[in-house]
Design an enzyme around this catalytic site. Structure first.
Site, PDB file in Angstrom:
ATOM      1  N   ASP A 200      72.144  79.156  11.323  1.00  0.00           N
ATOM      2  CA  ASP A 200      71.019  78.705  12.143  1.00  0.00           C
ATOM      3  C   ASP A 200      71.589  77.812  13.222  1.00  0.00           C
ATOM      4  O   ASP A 200      72.800  77.558  13.250  1.00  0.00           O
ATOM      5  CB  ASP A 200      69.960  77.978  11.302  1.00  0.00           C
ATOM      6  CG  ASP A 200      68.558  78.190  11.881  1.00  0.00           C
ATOM      7  OD1 ASP A 200      68.334  77.801  13.052  1.00  0.00           O
ATOM      8  OD2 ASP A 200      67.707  78.766  11.194  1.00  0.00           O
ATOM      9  N   HIS A 273      67.840  80.921  17.198  1.00  0.00           N
ATOM     10  CA  HIS A 273      68.325  80.058  16.110  1.00  0.00           C
ATOM     11  C   HIS A 273      69.853  80.145  16.030  1.00  0.00           C
ATOM     12  O   HIS A 273      70.422  80.167  14.933  1.00  0.00           O
ATOM     13  CB  HIS A 273      67.715  80.483  14.765  1.00  0.00           C
ATOM     14  CG  HIS A 273      66.297  80.023  14.571  1.00  0.00           C
ATOM     15  ND1 HIS A 273      65.978  78.809  14.029  1.00  0.00           N
ATOM     16  CD2 HIS A 273      65.122  80.621  14.861  1.00  0.00           C
ATOM     17  CE1 HIS A 273      64.658  78.679  13.977  1.00  0.00           C
ATOM     18  NE2 HIS A 273      64.109  79.765  14.487  1.00  0.00           N
ATOM     19  N   GLU A 336      61.197  83.423  15.992  1.00  0.00           N
ATOM     20  CA  GLU A 336      61.052  82.238  16.839  1.00  0.00           C
ATOM     21  C   GLU A 336      61.975  82.183  18.052  1.00  0.00           C
ATOM     22  O   GLU A 336      62.493  81.120  18.384  1.00  0.00           O
ATOM     23  CB  GLU A 336      61.258  80.966  15.991  1.00  0.00           C
ATOM     24  CG  GLU A 336      60.195  80.794  14.938  1.00  0.00           C
ATOM     25  CD  GLU A 336      60.342  79.492  14.144  1.00  0.00           C
ATOM     26  OE1 GLU A 336      59.330  78.822  13.964  1.00  0.00           O
ATOM     27  OE2 GLU A 336      61.462  79.180  13.708  1.00  0.00           O
ATOM     28  N   THR A 478      65.581  73.991   4.470  1.00  0.00           N
ATOM     29  CA  THR A 478      66.113  72.727   3.941  1.00  0.00           C
ATOM     30  C   THR A 478      66.287  71.621   4.978  1.00  0.00           C
ATOM     31  O   THR A 478      67.110  70.731   4.780  1.00  0.00           O
ATOM     32  CB  THR A 478      67.459  72.978   3.227  1.00  0.00           C
ATOM     33  OG1 THR A 478      68.349  73.581   4.171  1.00  0.00           O
ATOM     34  CG2 THR A 478      67.301  73.852   2.012  1.00  0.00           C
TER      35      THR A 478
HETATM   36  C1  ACM Z   1      60.732  81.211   9.732  1.00  0.00           C
HETATM   37  O1  ACM Z   1      60.121  80.426   8.973  1.00  0.00           O
HETATM   38  N1  ACM Z   1      61.143  80.798  10.918  1.00  0.00           N
HETATM   39  C2  ACM Z   1      61.002  82.574   9.361  1.00  0.00           C
END
Ligand code: ACM
Ligand code: ZN
Length: 768
Positions: A200, A273, A336, A478
């Site tokens: 990420d 991300h 996103e 997390t």
């Molecule tokens: C997500 O919660 N961005 C998949």
């Protein structure tokens, strides 16, 4: 004499718990169970019989053999000394229809366990283990005289083939020992997928041999709060936080999981991300992207550029990933993406022209389809979050529906496989209780019952379309959870509820029955030292003022038949402390602790402190009423003697206004001497909630003419949650007190909701 004895026996029966204890505490509940008379006793003469040339079968039975040996000292496989033997007969049977199903028959002298595959045998073994005394889960030899299981006939098979949990190891690196422990725990509930979110913006955790900078640079970030209270001012700006898994470590995890019949689904984020990758290899970004992985809470403008070299990079990475992870499914995210940089990047704009793409969504669809083609060419399939529907779904993609269920419905109607994981039911980073002292979570509220209530088949689908829903998953992101203990707290017991949703027939699900089975099952988790949350219910304390102005507390969210005990002196309730019936009258300062007890063990607990200060129960007037969404405790919740939650504003005590002053007047009814105000304002910028700016106090003897008492600025907090405020002054005697709280104003730039009025949340106003 006899008569009164009879009455007291009746009374005893009535005061004892009236819920029906399930005879067996199996989770998930099997398809069909028929309890017979008698039991099978494991002894030194018990032997397990199976085709031991089948390695998978041997592996499926390993857990039963090792646990009986280590906890009970019984070796099922050693050469037999006696002819008086009892047997566990294991066999494979092709006529059983479900690959993961099993048939278990326990008689006094023989257990037979039959399944189509070793996987089914493994689940039968899990059932036998759950039928054994809980001590079977102990890691050391137990002092028990008998190890037995009741005689039963069980026929069982899962409702869905995909039953998973996702663990985000990017936001906080999680140790391998914890990943293995989680695998063991998921297997106990017959779950079969562990989805690991490996990359990420805040960290790249997958070792690439071809692109070493991903872990040299991308695995580390600065500015991570080392606690989870989001203390931004005390973040060590120069300390690097991070870590990664080597390919050898990941192969070991894959092997470990396979032994527990769990498939690891790796996730590599794209197209967004991805700041950790772009910091390592800025050449794959649209703009200059040097630096480090992001700290929190940013994940904006972190997309790859759609240049050809990005695809070479990503397919190289995916090739390495597929060499480590044998999973049929490779998760390529797709969630996103802001797509902001694509709008101004010449290369991306040219790409859109060349490919005839109308907008960013179609460019994203192009991106995902191009990646899918590569993954398919290796004999694998992609999973993506539901945003991959934007601009057109890739032909063979499986969709994880998380923003709601709509994505899942759309994909199923287009005959794509779907895994349901909608936030409201399946996000394990949501709060599970409004109790004060809960660890800071992402937000949201998903108590156990809500998680349990989920049915993954939407009513909008036909029976044919429903077949495309292959399963359900709980997700633990997390950002807030930096230790295994915190992760366990968020995952359990909600994952047990989701496991039952994934395995058991919908018509067999019943929350009351589940809670009792789960309460017993948790004793097994105790033996694995699992830090599960003790919130099996949505236990709530409602505070109100009765007609005499006294504070009363009532307890909600727990079915009547459960025993609730309480104390008023901040000690833990037990079965000997008072039992809750309908109302508790609070007539002095007190800390009320209420607990639900099942078999003497606390399975849910809440605390609330009451301060009977001078404004409690007095008439109050609010110039502007709070928002209808944030007035659960009523318009006098600010003078009812109790505070709201520390981390959650969405409870019965906090009152919320958007863009308006709080202006409240207290009528003490007679001249009253006061010298302090204590209260709290909620502060959580990600939720558009900002602390107050200023508090003004005025006094009056007639409620019409007010004179100024004090004006005080509110400190800007460094932590999220309840922000304490206190003002003191030389004692004054007054009949009325007017309190005006000025809100923050418009949300500052570069914050969620920038430019719009911030929300103001006000807690109890303690006047003394
Ligand atoms: C997500 O919660 N961005 C998949
Ligand atoms: Zn670009």
């Amino acid at each position: 004499m006899k008569f009164s004895l009879l009455i007291s026996i009746c009374a005893l029966v009535i005061t004892c718990k009236t819920y029906a204890q399930p005879k067996l505490s199996l989770v998930p509940i099997p398809e069909s169970v028929s309890i017979q008379k008698g039991k099978f006793v494991f002894s030194s003469n018990t032997r397990i019989l199976f085709q031991d040339n089948d390695a998978d079968l041997k592996n499926a039975l390993a857990l039963l053999c090792t646990k009986l040996k280590s906890a009970a000292g019984i070796d099922l496989t050693s050469p037999l000394k006696s002819k008086k033997r009892s047997t566990i007969q294991i066999s494979l049977d092709n006529t059983i229809s479900n690959d993961e199903g099993y048939i278990l028959k326990i008689k006094k002298n023989e257990i037979t366990l039959t399944a189509k595959t070793p996987t089914g045998i493994f689940y039968g073994v899990q059932t036998i283990l759950q039928l054994l005394p809980v001590e079977i889960e102990a890691q050391t030899l137990q002092n028990r005289t008998e190890w037995s299981v009741p005689c039963v006939d069980i026929t069982d098979a899962p409702r869905f083939s995909y039953r998973g949990v996702m663990l985000d190891v990017a936001r906080h690196y999680q140790p391998i020992s914890f990943i293995k422990k989680l695998i063991d725990l998921l297997a106990m509930q017959k779950m079969n997928r562990l989805h690991i979110h490996l990359t990420d913006s805040q960290g790249w955790r997958f070792e690439s041999k071809k692109y070493p900078k991903l872990t040299q640079i991308g695995a580390y970030r600065k500015g991570t709060p080392l606690n989870t209270t989001y203390d931004y001012n005390s973040r060590p700006q120069d300390t690097l936080y991070g870590g990664y898994y080597t390919q050898e470590e990941l192969k070991d995890i894959v092997r470990y999981a396979a032994n527990k019949f769990i498939t690891i689904i790796p996730e590599i984020e794209m197209p967004a991300h991805s700041k950790s990758a772009l910091a390592s290899y800025p050449e794959f970004a649209c703009l200059d992207s040097t630096g480090h992985a992001f700290s929190y809470p940013q994940n904006i403008q972190d997309e790859y550029c759609t240049k050809d070299s990005t695809f070479t990079f990503l397919t190289d990475i995916l090739e390495e990933v597929m060499n480590i992870f044998p999973s049929k499914y490779i998760h390529i995210a797709g969630d996103e993406a802001s797509k902001v940089n694509w709008k101004t990047c010449k290369i991306c704009q040219q790409r859109m022209k060349d490919e005839g793409l109308k907008n960013g969504e179609e460019l994203q669809s192009y991106f995902i389809k191009r990646i899918e083609k590569f993954v398919n060419s290796k004999g694998r399939n992609i999973i993506g979050w539901d945003e991959i529907l934007q601009g057109g779904l890739a032909p063979n993609a499986t969709v994880m529906s998380w923003t709601g269920i709509e994505g899942g419905i759309k994909a199923a109607k287009e005959h794509h496989k779907v895994i349901m994981t909608p936030g409201n039911y399946c996000y394990l980073d949501h709060y599970q209780s409004n109790a004060s002292g809960e660890p800071a979570a992402f937000g949201g509220f998903t108590p156990l019952e809500e998680a349990y209530s989920y049915n993954p088949i939407p009513v909008e689908l036909t029976e044919e379309e429903s077949k495309f829903i292959i399963g359900v998953q709980g997700n633990l992101w997390t950002e807030n959870f930096n230790t295994p203990a915190l992760c366990e707290y968020m995952i359990f017991p909600r994952a047990i509820a989701l496991a039952e949703t994934g395995w058991s027939k919908n018509e067999l699900k019943n929350f009351d029955n589940f809670v009792l089975r789960a309460a017993n099952h948790l004793k097994r988790l105790d033996l694995h030292n699992v830090n599960y949350s003790r919130h099996l219910f949505d236990l709530r304390l409602n505070t109100s003022l009765n007609s005499e102005g006294h504070v009363t507390a009532s307890i909600k969210g727990v079915p009547k038949e459960y025993e609730i005990h309480y104390t008023l002196d901040d000690t833990p309730p037990t079965i000997t402390t008072p039992t809750y019936h309908n109302l508790i009258v609070i007539d002095k300062n007190a800390t009320l602790t209420a607990a639900v007890l099942i078999n003497g063990a606390i399975v849910d607990q809440l605390k609330k402190t009451f301060i009977l200060h001078k404004a409690v129960g007095k008439p109050v007037i609010l110039k502007t009423l709070p928002s209808q969404y944030y007035n659960k405790g009523g318009n006098n919740a600010w003078t009812n003697g109790s505070f709201g939650g520390d981390n959650s504003f969405n409870d019965d005590e906090w009152l919320g206004w958007c863009g308006q002053n709080f202006e409240g007047t207290i009528n003490f009814e007679k001249p009253t001497t006061i010298s302090s105000l204590r209260t709290r304002f909620f502060h959580r910028p990600p939720s558009w909630i900002w602390t107050a700016k200023k508090v003004t106090l005025e006094t009056s003897d007639d409620g019409i003419n007010f004179k100024s008492l004090l004006e005080k600025e509110v400190n800007v907090p460094t932590v999220y949650g309840a922000n304490p405020f206190e003002a003191t002054w030389a004692p004054v005697t007054t009949k009325y007190l007017r309190i005006t709280v000025e809100p923050w104003g418009n949300i500052p730039k570069e914050n969620p909701g920038e430019g719009t009025p911030a929300w103001l949340f006000v807690d109890e106003m303690v006047i003394e």
